[in-house]
Design an enzyme around this catalytic site. Structure first.
Site, PDB file in Angstrom:
ATOM      1  N   GLY A  10      60.799  77.512  35.140  1.00 55.93           N
ATOM      2  CA  GLY A  10      61.123  78.604  34.182  1.00 55.93           C
ATOM      3  C   GLY A  10      60.068  78.268  32.893  1.00 55.93           C
ATOM      4  O   GLY A  10      59.894  77.112  32.622  1.00 55.93           O
ATOM      5  N   PHE A  98      67.270  85.811  38.754  1.00 57.66           N
ATOM      6  CA  PHE A  98      66.043  85.062  39.727  1.00 57.66           C
ATOM      7  C   PHE A  98      66.687  83.748  40.400  1.00 57.66           C
ATOM      8  O   PHE A  98      65.910  83.348  41.249  1.00 57.66           O
ATOM      9  CB  PHE A  98      64.961  85.000  38.856  1.00 57.66           C
ATOM     10  CG  PHE A  98      64.063  86.036  38.153  1.00 57.66           C
ATOM     11  CD1 PHE A  98      64.181  87.172  39.136  1.00 57.66           C
ATOM     12  CD2 PHE A  98      63.949  86.041  37.046  1.00 57.66           C
ATOM     13  CE1 PHE A  98      63.597  88.411  38.509  1.00 57.66           C
ATOM     14  CE2 PHE A  98      63.096  87.470  36.422  1.00 57.66           C
ATOM     15  CZ  PHE A  98      62.957  88.524  37.072  1.00 57.66           C
ATOM     16  N   LYS A 121      71.684  81.765  30.623  1.00 55.02           N
ATOM     17  CA  LYS A 121      72.785  82.673  30.446  1.00 55.02           C
ATOM     18  C   LYS A 121      73.110  83.778  31.258  1.00 55.02           C
ATOM     19  O   LYS A 121      72.159  84.505  31.544  1.00 55.02           O
ATOM     20  CB  LYS A 121      72.607  83.187  28.978  1.00 55.02           C
ATOM     21  CG  LYS A 121      71.685  82.380  27.839  1.00 55.02           C
ATOM     22  CD  LYS A 121      72.975  81.315  27.270  1.00 55.02           C
ATOM     23  CE  LYS A 121      72.387  80.487  26.142  1.00 55.02           C
ATOM     24  NZ  LYS A 121      71.721  79.084  26.656  1.00 55.02           N
ATOM     25  N   LYS A 205      78.581  85.512  24.896  1.00 52.37           N
ATOM     26  CA  LYS A 205      78.155  85.749  23.437  1.00 52.37           C
ATOM     27  C   LYS A 205      77.018  86.864  23.496  1.00 52.37           C
ATOM     28  O   LYS A 205      76.981  87.588  22.379  1.00 52.37           O
ATOM     29  CB  LYS A 205      77.562  84.310  22.824  1.00 52.37           C
ATOM     30  CG  LYS A 205      76.494  83.720  23.591  1.00 52.37           C
ATOM     31  CD  LYS A 205      75.055  83.688  22.930  1.00 52.37           C
ATOM     32  CE  LYS A 205      74.037  83.271  23.884  1.00 52.37           C
ATOM     33  NZ  LYS A 205      72.739  82.737  23.302  1.00 52.37           N
ATOM     34  N   ARG A 269      68.001  88.943  20.122  1.00 49.24           N
ATOM     35  CA  ARG A 269      67.772  90.064  20.817  1.00 49.24           C
ATOM     36  C   ARG A 269      68.651  91.113  21.318  1.00 49.24           C
ATOM     37  O   ARG A 269      68.527  92.307  21.157  1.00 49.24           O
ATOM     38  CB  ARG A 269      66.901  89.928  21.865  1.00 49.24           C
ATOM     39  CG  ARG A 269      67.154  88.957  22.958  1.00 49.24           C
ATOM     40  CD  ARG A 269      66.413  88.953  24.054  1.00 49.24           C
ATOM     41  NE  ARG A 269      65.255  88.157  23.853  1.00 49.24           N
ATOM     42  CZ  ARG A 269      64.419  87.632  25.110  1.00 49.24           C
ATOM     43  NH1 ARG A 269      64.952  87.643  26.393  1.00 49.24           N
ATOM     44  NH2 ARG A 269      63.245  86.809  24.706  1.00 49.24           N
ATOM     45  N   GLN A 298      69.816  89.971  28.443  1.00 40.17           N
ATOM     46  CA  GLN A 298      70.825  89.587  29.386  1.00 40.17           C
ATOM     47  C   GLN A 298      72.407  90.235  29.171  1.00 40.17           C
ATOM     48  O   GLN A 298      72.963  90.535  29.931  1.00 40.17           O
ATOM     49  CB  GLN A 298      71.186  88.211  29.233  1.00 40.17           C
ATOM     50  CG  GLN A 298      69.630  87.359  29.457  1.00 40.17           C
ATOM     51  CD  GLN A 298      69.472  87.458  30.970  1.00 40.17           C
ATOM     52  OE1 GLN A 298      70.467  87.199  31.702  1.00 40.17           O
ATOM     53  NE2 GLN A 298      68.262  87.700  31.269  1.00 40.17           N
TER      54      GLN A 298
END
Lengths: 349, 349
Positions: A10, A98, A121, A205, A269, A298
């Site tokens: 990643g 993914f 996450k 979170k 974000r 996410q």
């Protein structure tokens, strides 16, 4: 012992920030780690050039972490098998949707003695319900999988601003090895054995942070936002207790717990998404295109996944904050109803 | 049972915000409470007029909570004995340095059956070391003293923005009575028996908030600030464990704990102080005059008090964050050293 070879799977903003840390650390600790690190990078074209080639020439991920120099011993590799074939330690740091596909490509092709560490996450969804990503990786690859999670907004870590993080490792020696791989004077690592809770915090979170953004968007003050964070934390604790028995309260006091929650509710974000959900009528997908330019939030994915699972188990009423955040993201609840949800929370009954 | 008469001792911004709440509540619950509330107000002149007269004419505390209408059944009274003589419930809400003098004036002059509730942040210092304000009130007046503390920035409460709070009462019936006095749809009260911890949190969070302001002033990001809040919370928990045995971890999950800490570290005046300590060379006293126009910062006082006590007990090294914050406020430590203090915190060893 032969030095351990590290691969990073990643290369988004968090992957690139962590590549900077481990790239430097393996050079300083070359008795423990091999100094060349392969970083798997999904190939894409940027200004007519391959991103891997740009990274390997300029030592900078100009798309996902611009302005930050990566160590020259971090090599971007577009082939997942080539990137991981010699790895003793696999660092997974890619969007959670993914993971399954990548792991199935790696199955049987990596060292059987390798260990994984997930910085991802989110949750996986399978026929049994929700599964932790570390469990998914471990199951598909038949290797142990540790986790790392904390109050670590990627840009700030890349700029070497002081922070803490939490490594979850059931095996103490592995935990210590990972601490040596990740720790720097500006990135303090605590190791705990309660890996499931570390990972649960990292996924949930982002849901709570949307709630924090919603009250920001409504113009509420710090008191209301503090209540969202507290009630969100109480739902996180309850979720861990019910679905991951053995979860320890002390883990919520680590960086992966309250610290990450607070940082994400103020700087992340997903908080920004929550604010925009109130201030516009756009869908999550439209906001993703507008705000993240190709990356995904996410929080809404996790909120949707846990909503489905809680509904199946007839537990919606026990997690009203998580439920409201999903329904608001899905445009099935008016944002104005969010305050009523706080007001009537079971924690107050 | 005869309706209980309520008096408020203190009338700053928090006192005035709480006067709005209890003033309205006693009217709605007039079977339980008398509808007239005396609010003791230290007399001062504003634009050539007595502040008590302005409040009683305009029903607004134009000096400390301008723009917020107070219920007409709240009467400002400049004489402390007249304000409290019939009180069954005494709400103490004034800066902690004035408590002893006020209580000594009240000694023997109030109903012996009265109860007190303290909304005061801070500690008292006497020959035995640090004393909780509620204990001080209780000792001088020989009546029980409960506490109320939570994520309750006064201006936001006055504007009816949703928040939570925590009432600490060892007696359950008293706790329920106080819940009826304070709770509104926008001000949710949870009652716990661990009163000491509720109060300890309220005092110590102002110290941590200065630390949050220091890293804000240095331009650090959300990760570093989250680490300050987490390490500060760990010192708060350790402080309660050592000096107030019986303290429960669960209390830190109430509004008085993490929620108040987070709200104060983002929106409070002590955070603002910390920021200004970095950005200027002024003394705390000069910053007080400049920023608060006559009110005082509680954080530096508490930091100084606990520094003295920890030094006497040879425990400075166990609370490096609290210690550094005191020394920085006192201009005996450079603000740049604060990050080293985080980096070398015993929580990381």
């Amino acid at each position: 012992m032969a030095p351990k070879t590290v691969s990073i799977v990643g290369s988004g903003n968090w992957g690139s920030a962590i590549a900077k840390i481990v790239g430097n650390n393996v050079q300083q600790r070359n008795d423990v780690f091999s100094t060349i690190i392969n970083m798997y990078m999904y190939e894409e074209m940027v200004d007519g050039k391959k991103l891997t080639e740009i990274v390997n020439m300029q030592h900078e991920n100009i798309k996902y972490l611009p302005g930050v120099k990566l160590p020259e011993n971090v090599i971007a590799v577009p082939d997942i098998l080539e990137a991981t074939t010699n790895a003793d330690i696999l660092i997974f740091v890619l969007p959670h949707q993914f993971v399954q596909k990548i792991c199935e490509q790696l199955k049987g092709k990596i060292k059987s003695s390798a260990i994984a560490v997930s910085l991802i996450k989110g949750f996986a969804i399978n026929e049994k319900g929700i599964q932790l990503i570390s469990h998914q990786i471990s199951e598909i690859l038949s290797i142990p999988c540790c986790v790392l999670s904390g109050a670590n907004l990627a840009g700030e870590v890349a700029n070497e601003q002081f922070c803490e993080t939490t490594i979850g490792s059931k095996n103490e020696d592995t935990g210590e090895l990972l601490r040596q791989l990740f720790e720097t004077p500006y990135f303090r690592c605590a190791v705990v054995q309660d890996t499931d809770t570390v990972e649960v915090c990292g996924a949930l979170k982002n849901v709570v942070a949307i709630g924090a953004g919603i009250v920001d968007g409504m113009g509420s003050g710090d008191n209301t936002k503090a209540a969202v964070q507290r009630l969100g934390l109480m739902e996180m604790i309850k979720f861990a207790e019910i679905f991951f028995p053995g979860s320890k309260t002390s883990t919520f006091f680590e960086s992966c717990g309250i610290a990450d929650l607070v940082a994400t509710c103020h700087g992340g974000r997903n908080r920004l998404l929550g604010e925009n959900v109130v201030k516009s009528d756009k869908t999550i997908h439209e906001l993703e295109k507008e705000i993240l330019k190709g990356q995904s939030f996410q929080g809404p994915l996790v909120a949707k996944e846990i909503y489905g699972m809680l509904k199946d188990k007839d537990m919606l009423s026990r997690f009203p904050l998580f439920v409201a955040i999903h329904l608001i993201c899905d445009r099935k609840m008016d944002t104005k109803e969010f305050i009523s949800c706080l007001r009537n929370h079971p924690e107050h009954m």
